[in-house]
Design a protein around this motif. Sequence first.
Motif, PDB file in Angstrom:
ATOM      1  N   ILE A   1      -9.987  -0.799   2.549  1.00  0.00           N
ATOM      2  CA  ILE A   1      -8.953  -1.009   1.368  1.00  0.00           C
ATOM      3  C   ILE A   1      -7.843  -2.072   1.852  1.00  0.00           C
ATOM      4  O   ILE A   1      -7.386  -2.773   1.269  1.00  0.00           O
ATOM      5  CB  ILE A   1      -8.330   0.317   1.024  1.00  0.00           C
TER       6      ILE A   1
ATOM      7  N   LEU B   1      -6.133   4.435  -6.596  1.00  0.00           N
ATOM      8  CA  LEU B   1      -7.430   5.465  -5.895  1.00  0.00           C
ATOM      9  C   LEU B   1      -6.835   6.909  -6.080  1.00  0.00           C
ATOM     10  O   LEU B   1      -5.944   7.100  -5.316  1.00  0.00           O
ATOM     11  CB  LEU B   1      -7.583   4.932  -4.535  1.00  0.00           C
TER      12      LEU B   1
ATOM     13  N   ARG C   1      -6.614  -5.542   0.552  1.00  0.00           N
ATOM     14  CA  ARG C   1      -5.330  -5.888   0.168  1.00  0.00           C
ATOM     15  C   ARG C   1      -4.874  -7.229   0.971  1.00  0.00           C
ATOM     16  O   ARG C   1      -4.434  -7.988   0.216  1.00  0.00           O
ATOM     17  CB  ARG C   1      -4.317  -4.750   0.607  1.00  0.00           C
TER      18      ARG C   1
ATOM     19  N   LEU D   1      -4.437  -1.562  -7.587  1.00  0.00           N
ATOM     20  CA  LEU D   1      -5.734  -0.713  -7.443  1.00  0.00           C
ATOM     21  C   LEU D   1      -5.111   0.750  -7.371  1.00  0.00           C
ATOM     22  O   LEU D   1      -4.444   0.981  -6.428  1.00  0.00           O
ATOM     23  CB  LEU D   1      -6.534  -1.080  -6.312  1.00  0.00           C
TER      24      LEU D   1
ATOM     25  N   ILE E   1      -1.674  -1.644  -3.567  1.00  0.00           N
ATOM     26  CA  ILE E   1      -2.790  -0.271  -3.485  1.00  0.00           C
ATOM     27  C   ILE E   1      -1.767   0.988  -4.057  1.00  0.00           C
ATOM     28  O   ILE E   1      -0.829   1.141  -3.276  1.00  0.00           O
ATOM     29  CB  ILE E   1      -3.605  -0.065  -2.330  1.00  0.00           C
TER      30      ILE E   1
ATOM     31  N   MET F   1      -2.355   4.874  -3.801  1.00  0.00           N
ATOM     32  CA  MET F   1      -3.535   5.877  -3.525  1.00  0.00           C
ATOM     33  C   MET F   1      -2.836   7.383  -3.354  1.00  0.00           C
ATOM     34  O   MET F   1      -1.817   7.562  -2.873  1.00  0.00           O
ATOM     35  CB  MET F   1      -4.458   5.556  -2.374  1.00  0.00           C
TER      36      MET F   1
ATOM     37  N   TYR G   1     -10.539   3.305   4.387  1.00  0.00           N
ATOM     38  CA  TYR G   1      -9.296   3.067   4.120  1.00  0.00           C
ATOM     39  C   TYR G   1      -9.135   1.725   4.867  1.00  0.00           C
ATOM     40  O   TYR G   1      -8.263   0.687   4.291  1.00  0.00           O
ATOM     41  CB  TYR G   1      -8.419   3.874   5.040  1.00  0.00           C
TER      42      TYR G   1
ATOM     43  N   ILE H   1       0.926  -1.224  -0.074  1.00  0.00           N
ATOM     44  CA  ILE H   1      -0.098   0.021   0.051  1.00  0.00           C
ATOM     45  C   ILE H   1       0.840   1.196  -0.259  1.00  0.00           C
ATOM     46  O   ILE H   1       1.560   1.514   0.782  1.00  0.00           O
ATOM     47  CB  ILE H   1      -1.016  -0.019   1.407  1.00  0.00           C
TER      48      ILE H   1
END
Lengths: 245, 273
Positions: free
Chosen positions: A162, A143, A166, A141, A173, A175, A159, A31
């Motif tokens: 998310i 965002l 994950r 992904l 991710i 973002m 969040y 992330i």
Amino acid sequence: MSLIRVRGLSVSLGGRRVLDGVDLAIAPGEIVTIVGPNGSGKSTLLRAIIGAVPAAAGTIERQGGLRLGYVPQKLALDASMPLKVRHFLDLPRPVSPGERARALDEAGAGGLEERQLAALSGGQLQRVLLARALLGRPQLLLLDEATQGLDQPAAASFYRRIETLRNRTGAAILMVSHELHVVMSASDRVICLNGHVCCAGKPEQVASAPEYRALFGTGTGGALALYRHEHDHAHDHDRHGEQAP
Amino acid sequence: MSLLLAPFMLRAALAALGVALAAAPLGAFVVWRRMAYFGDAISHGAMLGVALALAASLPVFWGVLAVTLVLALAVAALAGRGVPVDTLLGVAAHGALALGLVAVSFVPGVRIDLMAYLFGDVLAVGGADLALIWAGAALLLGLAAWRWRALLLSAVDEDLAIASGLSPRRERLTLMLALALLVAFSLKVVGALLVSALLILPAAAARPLARGPGWMVAAAMAIGAASALGGLALAALADSPAAPSIVSLAALAFLLTHGLASLRHRGDCQRGQ
């Protein structure tokens, strides 16, 4: 092997250099949060990665056959188009009712199938956009300001969703956000962007970096600590998060 | 009443139906993408095509198709290069129309009926025209069905379309070329000035009736077809000009559906209190 590798990326929009020499690589399951002030090129970086804006210099390498999911900040949908949520999820490929219901549930948008897209609230639209991105079983992904317009508990719960995603799917991710205190605790890595990469690293490293302090001031330090305190007490999580407006 | 069953009326009815059906999906996309001005620019450009075709002794259809295609490509290429798109389209629409009218006046020999090109001459449609119209309509409807989801997602959000591996630029170009084709084969039916009306009015009238994009196209087809047949009947019975009668009925349909929708909305609000 990285999912994507951005090297020396520069992008100009309308004659203005928005990104300059950006390097970035995303590993599977990571992330990564990009923070930066308005106009720092955060959204442009995401749009360059999906291929919506051309690079003036540099390269963007994708792992072969990479499945991307993109959740934009908002839709350009015109109110003259009648479009139910389930019609929208059928674009560009029709999906089975079962798949559709699963994706909507996973995104926290269960039961919205028959609603008109244009009549959804900001939070509902974000979750529907997330559901649509999930239908493509993304490995990465993207965002873009996904929590804009949500209040703090709603953003925190988005969040957490998310993070859960994950953990379950192993999708990486990437973002973009300006809500530093909420975002940072959920991130493996934070990149501070202002046209170029100012600093990058673990959330706590970035938060104490002089470049970051110069961009955002020290005012957010307290808020960051507050959220991290909450985050440490995992058993308290759900009760805090579900304080819906 | 026997007038309504005369062979030329039957041909006129079939021609107008073909145009109305083909215009519905294109019209819906023109409304969704806010390209109404674009429809005007291309259809007004048809007048220049008429002039060039007459001067070169070519069939009018090919002259019009050539000019509208060039206009569509030129506008697509120039869009987003500094001049605002609506200004650009305003210039293209009126520039092409005026230039066409001037050019037609210089074509030697033939005395042409300007009104027929500006407002159509649906009662004079022949068998060959009819074949052309239905071949064009079949092509456009097939294209719309084939590209439906890609066109739709591009209209909803271009970035989402790109992230899904589509090319919104190609879908936009497809739409523009389809519009050029529609203008070329419907010139005989509604004329250069009213083609874009037949494009936009039924789709706009269909909006309050539809809960999904497919239904909006179907409703636009029904409204367009009803306006076409009703307008022709009006023309036959009351001796009114045909194409303007068709467009007037479509405008009436718009007022009706939107009027009813706002009444229903007001009713909902009062009940809700």
